[in-house]
Scaffold this motif. Structure first.
Motif, PDB file in Angstrom:
ATOM      1  N   HIS A   1       0.822  -1.216   0.000  1.00  0.00           N
ATOM      2  CA  HIS A   1       0.000   0.000   0.000  1.00  0.00           C
ATOM      3  C   HIS A   1       0.855   1.266   0.000  1.00  0.00           C
ATOM      4  CE1 HIS A   1      -3.853  -2.060   0.561  1.00  0.00           C
ATOM      5  NE2 HIS A   1      -3.196  -2.903   1.337  1.00  0.00           N
TER       6      HIS A   1
ATOM      7  N   PRO B   1       2.972   1.974  -3.704  1.00  0.00           N
ATOM      8  CA  PRO B   1       2.275   2.634  -4.822  1.00  0.00           C
ATOM      9  C   PRO B   1       1.722   4.014  -4.462  1.00  0.00           C
ATOM     10  CG  PRO B   1       0.947   0.825  -3.956  1.00  0.00           C
ATOM     11  CD  PRO B   1       2.300   0.715  -3.321  1.00  0.00           C
ATOM     12  N   LYS B   2       1.130   4.151  -3.271  1.00  0.00           N
ATOM     13  CA  LYS B   2       0.536   5.435  -2.888  1.00  0.00           C
ATOM     14  C   LYS B   2       1.601   6.501  -2.661  1.00  0.00           C
ATOM     15  CE  LYS B   2      -3.704   3.778  -0.626  1.00  0.00           C
ATOM     16  NZ  LYS B   2      -4.435   3.762   0.658  1.00  0.00           N
TER      17      LYS B   2
ATOM     18  N   LYS C   1       3.592   6.108  -9.737  1.00  0.00           N
ATOM     19  CA  LYS C   1       2.410   5.258  -9.538  1.00  0.00           C
ATOM     20  C   LYS C   1       2.576   3.915 -10.243  1.00  0.00           C
ATOM     21  CE  LYS C   1      -2.624   5.296 -10.042  1.00  0.00           C
ATOM     22  NZ  LYS C   1      -3.798   6.089 -10.508  1.00  0.00           N
ATOM     23  N   ARG C   2       3.067   3.952 -11.501  1.00  0.00           N
ATOM     24  CA  ARG C   2       3.261   2.716 -12.251  1.00  0.00           C
ATOM     25  C   ARG C   2       4.320   1.830 -11.606  1.00  0.00           C
ATOM     26  NH1 ARG C   2       2.371   6.274 -16.681  1.00  0.00           N
ATOM     27  NH2 ARG C   2       4.602   6.684 -16.854  1.00  0.00           N
TER      28      ARG C   2
ATOM     29  N   LYS D   1       2.990   0.264  -8.353  1.00  0.00           N
ATOM     30  CA  LYS D   1       2.078  -0.867  -8.531  1.00  0.00           C
ATOM     31  C   LYS D   1       2.835  -2.160  -8.810  1.00  0.00           C
ATOM     32  CE  LYS D   1      -2.202   1.426  -9.913  1.00  0.00           C
ATOM     33  NZ  LYS D   1      -3.234   1.587 -10.973  1.00  0.00           N
TER      34      LYS D   1
ATOM     35  N   ALA E   1       4.383  -3.220  -5.611  1.00  0.00           N
ATOM     36  CA  ALA E   1       3.366  -3.693  -4.674  1.00  0.00           C
ATOM     37  C   ALA E   1       2.981  -5.140  -4.950  1.00  0.00           C
ATOM     38  CB  ALA E   1       2.131  -2.799  -4.752  1.00  0.00           C
ATOM     39  N   VAL E   2       2.851  -5.491  -6.230  1.00  0.00           N
ATOM     40  CA  VAL E   2       2.525  -6.873  -6.589  1.00  0.00           C
ATOM     41  C   VAL E   2       3.658  -7.808  -6.188  1.00  0.00           C
ATOM     42  CG1 VAL E   2       2.146  -8.444  -8.527  1.00  0.00           C
ATOM     43  CG2 VAL E   2       0.957  -6.247  -8.458  1.00  0.00           C
TER      44      VAL E   2
ATOM     45  N   TYR F   1      -4.714  -8.434  -1.447  1.00  0.00           N
ATOM     46  CA  TYR F   1      -4.219  -7.409  -2.369  1.00  0.00           C
ATOM     47  C   TYR F   1      -4.094  -7.988  -3.774  1.00  0.00           C
ATOM     48  CZ  TYR F   1      -1.554  -3.577  -4.382  1.00  0.00           C
ATOM     49  OH  TYR F   1      -1.160  -2.530  -5.195  1.00  0.00           O
TER      50      TYR F   1
END
Length: 515
Positions: free
Chosen positions: A159, A162-163, A174-175, A178, A181-182, A421
């Motif tokens: 979380h 990315p944020k 942001k990209r 993400k 995050a994955v 998630y």
């Protein structure tokens, strides 16, 4: 086919498939370079440097704000109406239960065997540095957490990466966030299933077997293993159904109990050997700077101590922010301060107590291990206790059980957040994960799956590379949050209203929602 032969076949098949992958990944993640005759794992250096950087950046916050951290845990600065699910103390115990475990018992014994007594000194130093890293990652965890409509909370690197990166660097951030995050979710999930679950159950069962007559005893049979696995799974399944509130309720009682029990056992060893205590402390300090029989000399002892501390307290790995994010607070840095107590408890207190007990008692198995005999770490610690009272290994077994169950519970929560998630936060999705996690707890007493455990360690420490890069990029955010909380503390002491600022749930305070 008997249960024994079936589980042996499964073990061999799984290990045969994953062993080449595990060996390759372990070599990459724990790649070592030779420095002055000592092999230095780069991942350990990465974690230690982060601790040094954050300690300097925040002006030795782990020392200057230690008392404030204790006051926050005690509830002195609690805020009415704050979003979250658990209080500061419960969040701390939930996170500590995920780090305090078999590594504090077996891992420390291995450290003082390979690195000599002096490794203890460097272990403590690394634990102190890790306090600053833990402060940074947990502050971000609370800052960028998601508070759902039903009041439950999700947080962690999946979380805040990315944020936070999107907030600081726009669409490009942001990209990237993400993708990270994955990857972070996948790594946490994999370790949770095998390192935080299966391995803990497997090792606690092994300790139970060793003190009840070995494999020839009733407990050592395949039926005994299955019954043990089912009992652990039943406990884990029931608690997991209640979410973090249920986990925190259990760990807030279990962690103080298990830590108290274990520390009491260590203190008993130290008190009985109190005449040898000054000499033991001297041996540790002397061994830190002038070790005997340690490969790599001072650097060798330092590396072993740092490695043990880094593996034990998980500072910088991104796991603890998941538990801490559920705290009830409007000021993210308040929980960051609470979190810095975690490495202190795990490494500075529990690990040090273990090391001191071994050095003071000086059991025969420790000397044999240092001379090259292959003796397990749990055996060395158990023998140190047994030098005082013969039945102390039973106390150790109870401690191991408590440590293992609390770790399984906490990593069940971490794994659940990573799972949702990746696959969505629905009742069906959560039920599938909880069923899978519970089944793995049963198999933990039957299977060793050594290759998967090695992979799990490597995967978790790969997360540290991703996570700490994010921490460096987002550290200015943490600085602002700290200043905001310190201003709140100042006003609280002065009896003034809480100033406007971040609430820790993604919104901004206004005069209408200041609590």
């Amino acid at each position: 086919m008997s249960l024994d032969s079936m589980t042996k076949s499964v073990d061999e098949a799984v290990s045969g498939f994953f062993e080449p992958i595990a060996e390759w990944l372990t070599k990459v993640v724990f790649y070592e370079v030779s420095v002055l005759g000592a092999d230095v794992p780069l991942i350990v250096a990465w974690l230690v440097v982060a601790g040094l950087v954050f300690t300097s950046w925040f002006g030795f916050i782990q020392f200057r704000r230690f008392r404030l951290a204790v006051d926050v845990v005690r509830g002195r600065y609690d805020e009415k109406g704050a979003p979250g699910e658990v209080n500061h103390f419960q969040a701390l115990t939930a996170a500590v239960s995920g780090t305090v475990g078999l590594g504090n018992i077996a891992g420390v014994a291995v450290a003082v065997t390979i690195g000599g007594p002096g490794a203890t000194f460097w272990m403590i130093l690394c634990g102190l540095l890790g306090m600053a890293t833990k402060f940074v990652e947990v502050t971000l965890g609370v800052k960028y957490r998601e508070v759902h409509a039903d009041g439950t909370v999700s947080g962690g690197p999946m979380h805040y990466l990315p944020k936070g990166l999107a907030e600081r660097f726009g669409n490009g951030g942001k990209r990237l966030g993400k993708v990270l995050a994955v990857l972070a979710s996948a790594m946490i999930l994999f370790f949770g299933l095998f390192g935080g679950n299966l391995f803990q159950v497997n090792q606690s069962y092994a300790q139970l077997v060793s003190v009840t007559g070995g494999e020839d005893g009733a407990v050592g049979s395949s039926t005994g293993a299955l019954v043990f696995g089912l009992l652990v799974a039943a406990v884990v399944g029931v608690v997991l159904l209640g979410g973090i509130r249920s986990i925190a309720s259990v760990t807030s009682r279990l962690v103080p109990a298990m830590a108290g029990l274990y520390i009491l056992a260590c203190l008993t060893v130290l008190i009985v050997n109190v005449a040898n205590l000054p000499a033991a402390v001297g041996t540790i300090i002397e061994g830190a700077f002038n070790p005997e029989g340690v490969a790599g000399g001072v650097l060798g002892a330092l590396i072993v101590g740092f490695q043990r501390a880094a593996f034990s307290n998980e500072a910088g790995l991104g796991s603890a922010p998941i538990a801490h994010s559920a705290v009830k607070t409007k000021h993210p840095a308040s929980e960051g301060l609470v979190a810095l107590l975690e490495p202190f408890i795990d490494t500075v207190i529990v690990c040090t107590m273990t090391a001191l007990a071994i050095v003071v008692a000086n059991p025969a198995s420790w000397s044999e291990a240092r001379s090259g005999e292959e003796i397990g770490g749990v055996t060395i610690t158990s023998d140190a206790f047994a030098t005082v009272i013969p039945w102390f290994p039973y106390i150790l077994t109870v401690a191991v059980m408590l440590f293992a169950i609390s770790t399984v519970l906490t990593w069940g929560y971490y794994g659940l957040k990573a799972w949702t998630y990746l696959f969505g936060r629905t009742r069906t999705s959560e039920t599938i994960f909880k069923a899978l996690y519970t089944v793995l707890a049963v198999t933990g007493s039957l299977l060793s799956l050594g290759a998967l455990i090695s992979m799990a360690d490597a995967v978790l420490f790969t997360l540290a590379v991703i996570n700490i890069i994010g921490l460096y990029l987002l550290v200015p955010v943490v600085k602002r949050e700290l200043n905001s909380f310190l201003e709140y503390v100042r006003r609280h002491k002065a009896g003034e209203a809480d100033p406007a600022g971040p609430t820790g749930d993604g919104t901004e305070k206004t005069p209408a929602n200041i609590g």
